[in-house]
Design a protein around this motif. Sequence first.
Motif, PDB file in Angstrom:
ATOM      1  N   SER A  93      31.208  37.136  26.714  1.00 55.31           N
ATOM      2  CA  SER A  93      30.661  36.460  27.899  1.00 55.31           C
ATOM      3  C   SER A  93      30.493  37.486  29.008  1.00 55.31           C
ATOM      4  N   ILE A  94      29.388  37.406  29.699  1.00 55.80           N
ATOM      5  CA  ILE A  94      29.114  38.376  30.766  1.00 55.80           C
ATOM      6  C   ILE A  94      28.738  37.651  32.049  1.00 55.80           C
ATOM      7  N   GLU A  95      29.408  38.016  33.113  1.00 56.53           N
ATOM      8  CA  GLU A  95      28.948  37.629  34.452  1.00 56.53           C
ATOM      9  C   GLU A  95      28.177  38.821  34.998  1.00 56.53           C
ATOM     10  N   SER A  96      26.974  38.561  35.497  1.00 53.85           N
ATOM     11  CA  SER A  96      26.147  39.637  36.043  1.00 53.85           C
ATOM     12  C   SER A  96      25.977  39.406  37.536  1.00 53.85           C
ATOM     13  N   PHE A  97      26.451  40.351  38.332  1.00 52.27           N
ATOM     14  CA  PHE A  97      26.384  40.205  39.786  1.00 52.27           C
ATOM     15  C   PHE A  97      25.096  40.840  40.300  1.00 52.27           C
ATOM     16  N   GLY A  98      24.401  40.118  41.160  1.00 59.12           N
ATOM     17  CA  GLY A  98      23.095  40.572  41.627  1.00 59.12           C
ATOM     18  C   GLY A  98      23.184  41.479  42.848  1.00 59.12           C
ATOM     19  N   TRP A  99      22.310  42.445  42.890  1.00 59.66           N
ATOM     20  CA  TRP A  99      22.214  43.362  44.036  1.00 59.66           C
ATOM     21  C   TRP A  99      20.765  43.451  44.475  1.00 59.66           C
ATOM     22  N   GLU A 100      20.544  43.465  45.780  1.00 58.51           N
ATOM     23  CA  GLU A 100      19.197  43.670  46.314  1.00 58.51           C
ATOM     24  C   GLU A 100      19.039  45.116  46.732  1.00 58.51           C
ATOM     25  N   ARG A 101      17.864  45.646  46.480  1.00 55.53           N
ATOM     26  CA  ARG A 101      17.631  47.040  46.820  1.00 55.53           C
ATOM     27  C   ARG A 101      17.435  47.222  48.324  1.00 55.53           C
ATOM     28  N   LEU A 102      18.090  48.242  48.890  1.00 51.65           N
ATOM     29  CA  LEU A 102      17.888  48.594  50.308  1.00 51.65           C
ATOM     30  C   LEU A 102      17.196  49.944  50.447  1.00 51.65           C
ATOM     31  N   GLY A 103      17.192  50.724  49.384  1.00 50.65           N
ATOM     32  CA  GLY A 103      16.621  52.068  49.428  1.00 50.65           C
ATOM     33  C   GLY A 103      16.672  52.624  48.023  1.00 50.65           C
ATOM     34  N   PRO A 104      16.247  53.880  47.830  1.00 47.93           N
ATOM     35  CA  PRO A 104      16.190  54.454  46.473  1.00 47.93           C
ATOM     36  C   PRO A 104      17.538  54.433  45.759  1.00 47.93           C
ATOM     37  N   HIS A 105      18.634  54.565  46.527  1.00 45.28           N
ATOM     38  CA  HIS A 105      19.945  54.545  45.866  1.00 45.28           C
ATOM     39  C   HIS A 105      20.919  53.587  46.550  1.00 45.28           C
ATOM     40  N   SER A 106      20.384  52.667  47.358  1.00 52.30           N
ATOM     41  CA  SER A 106      21.249  51.790  48.163  1.00 52.30           C
ATOM     42  C   SER A 106      21.005  50.320  47.841  1.00 52.30           C
ATOM     43  N   PHE A 107      22.082  49.552  47.896  1.00 52.54           N
ATOM     44  CA  PHE A 107      22.004  48.146  47.487  1.00 52.54           C
ATOM     45  C   PHE A 107      22.881  47.271  48.382  1.00 52.54           C
ATOM     46  N   GLN A 108      22.471  46.001  48.450  1.00 49.93           N
ATOM     47  CA  GLN A 108      23.294  44.985  49.123  1.00 49.93           C
ATOM     48  C   GLN A 108      23.571  43.879  48.115  1.00 49.93           C
ATOM     49  N   ARG A 109      24.823  43.512  48.013  1.00 50.40           N
ATOM     50  CA  ARG A 109      25.200  42.471  47.062  1.00 50.40           C
ATOM     51  C   ARG A 109      24.503  41.161  47.434  1.00 50.40           C
ATOM     52  N   LYS A 110      23.900  40.493  46.445  1.00 51.40           N
ATOM     53  CA  LYS A 110      23.216  39.227  46.704  1.00 51.40           C
ATOM     54  C   LYS A 110      24.212  38.156  47.123  1.00 51.40           C
ATOM     55  N   GLY A 111      23.717  37.212  47.894  1.00 53.67           N
ATOM     56  CA  GLY A 111      24.596  36.131  48.341  1.00 53.67           C
ATOM     57  C   GLY A 111      24.841  36.282  49.819  1.00 53.67           C
ATOM     58  N   ASP A 112      25.248  35.220  50.408  1.00 53.91           N
ATOM     59  CA  ASP A 112      25.372  35.223  51.851  1.00 53.91           C
ATOM     60  C   ASP A 112      26.694  35.836  52.276  1.00 53.91           C
ATOM     61  N   TYR A 113      26.653  36.406  53.452  1.00 52.30           N
ATOM     62  CA  TYR A 113      27.884  36.832  54.094  1.00 52.30           C
ATOM     63  C   TYR A 113      28.102  35.892  55.282  1.00 52.30           C
ATOM     64  N   THR A 114      29.221  36.068  55.961  1.00 52.16           N
ATOM     65  CA  THR A 114      29.601  35.094  56.973  1.00 52.16           C
ATOM     66  C   THR A 114      29.455  35.674  58.372  1.00 52.16           C
ATOM     67  N   ARG A 115      28.761  34.929  59.214  1.00 51.88           N
ATOM     68  CA  ARG A 115      28.664  35.306  60.627  1.00 51.88           C
ATOM     69  C   ARG A 115      29.823  34.662  61.374  1.00 51.88           C
ATOM     70  N   VAL A 116      30.451  35.414  62.238  1.00 53.24           N
ATOM     71  CA  VAL A 116      31.542  34.829  63.028  1.00 53.24           C
ATOM     72  C   VAL A 116      31.284  35.060  64.512  1.00 53.24           C
ATOM     73  N   ALA A 117      31.757  34.167  65.334  1.00 54.78           N
ATOM     74  CA  ALA A 117      31.640  34.305  66.778  1.00 54.78           C
ATOM     75  C   ALA A 117      32.910  33.744  67.393  1.00 54.78           C
ATOM     76  N   SER A 118      33.456  34.440  68.390  1.00 54.56           N
ATOM     77  CA  SER A 118      34.585  33.850  69.096  1.00 54.56           C
ATOM     78  C   SER A 118      34.506  34.242  70.569  1.00 54.56           C
ATOM     79  N   VAL A 119      34.906  33.320  71.411  1.00 54.06           N
ATOM     80  CA  VAL A 119      34.860  33.567  72.856  1.00 54.06           C
ATOM     81  C   VAL A 119      36.230  33.271  73.450  1.00 54.06           C
ATOM     82  N   VAL A 120      36.508  33.975  74.524  1.00 53.52           N
ATOM     83  CA  VAL A 120      37.704  33.672  75.314  1.00 53.52           C
ATOM     84  C   VAL A 120      37.246  33.489  76.756  1.00 53.52           C
ATOM     85  N   VAL A 121      37.639  32.409  77.362  1.00 53.44           N
ATOM     86  CA  VAL A 121      37.226  32.114  78.732  1.00 53.44           C
ATOM     87  C   VAL A 121      38.466  31.840  79.579  1.00 53.44           C
TER      88      VAL A 121
END
Length: 286
Positions: free
Chosen positions: A100-128
């Motif tokens: 059984s094989i799980e294959s993780f997807g990567w998107e190309r960013l450049g000739p030798h650079s990649f970003q893992r497919k799937g969303d990452y998380t945006r965070v925001a925090s404020v102090v008032v």
Amino acid sequence: MAIVLGPNRYGKAETRLVRVIRDGDTRSLADYNVSVALSGDLAATHLTGDNSGVLPTDTMKNTVYAFAKKHGVGEPEEFALLLARHFVTTQEQVETARVSIESFGWERLGPHSFQRKGDYTRVASVVVTAEFEQVVSGITGLVLLNSTASEFRGFPRDEYTTLPETTDRILATAVDARWRHVSAGGDFAKSYAGAIEAMTAAFVNTYSASLQQTLFSMGSHVLEKRPEVAEIRLALPNKHHYLVDLSPFDLANDNEVFIAGDRPYGLIEGTVTRDDAPPAPAGWYL
Ligand SMILES: O=c1[nH]c(=O)c2[nH]c(=O)[nH]c2[nH]1
């Protein structure tokens, strides 16, 4: 009453394989998690301790890496078939091989650079408080990989140092970043998108002597491109990729077959600040 052995199988689970394929200056990537399970005439090892039919799971792992070098990996279905047929045809006692094989997807960013497919998380925090308002934006889980243009050498060696120096390695990380805004106003959507773009571009375009150097480059680039950002803190796990030693199988490994390490990992942390930025309020930690 008789006690009998029921269905059983064994194998190596979750062999983490990264195969880099070179085509001139362009590289592509297969990132697999391979699990092998064999069954057949394997009662003896359970019942009497006779291991004469037990191909070591360690051998299965080695076979995954050796085949990745020898044959390439193709589609995961093809690589799974190649491996499964090998175990069934070469080990007489093995009747069934499940791969059984799980294959993780990567998107190309450049000739030798990649970003893992799937969303990452945006965070925001404020102090008032009555005196100030502080806005911090950030991300977690943005996974980036350079398949070359990364070195690590010139480090001190003591009696416990075994790491070889390298002038060509995979550099991969999952970006965890927080940045403090100069003020509590502005176009936060544009600021966020611009910060990610700056960080990613710096990762892709920095020839890296260390992840520490890449960290500073990423942070600097954000501050250069985004005047509304006062300070950025980055925590970058070094997602190690170990070159597999294929010499026991008479195979060379010129940065093509890697073990994707899980733990432990290096953790490189640092803050990059502009010296004319308003200071963080007392007691504020990014
Ligand atoms: O970029 C790196 N920085 C380190 O501090 C380090 N330490 C290590 O073992 N490998 C690496 N790589």
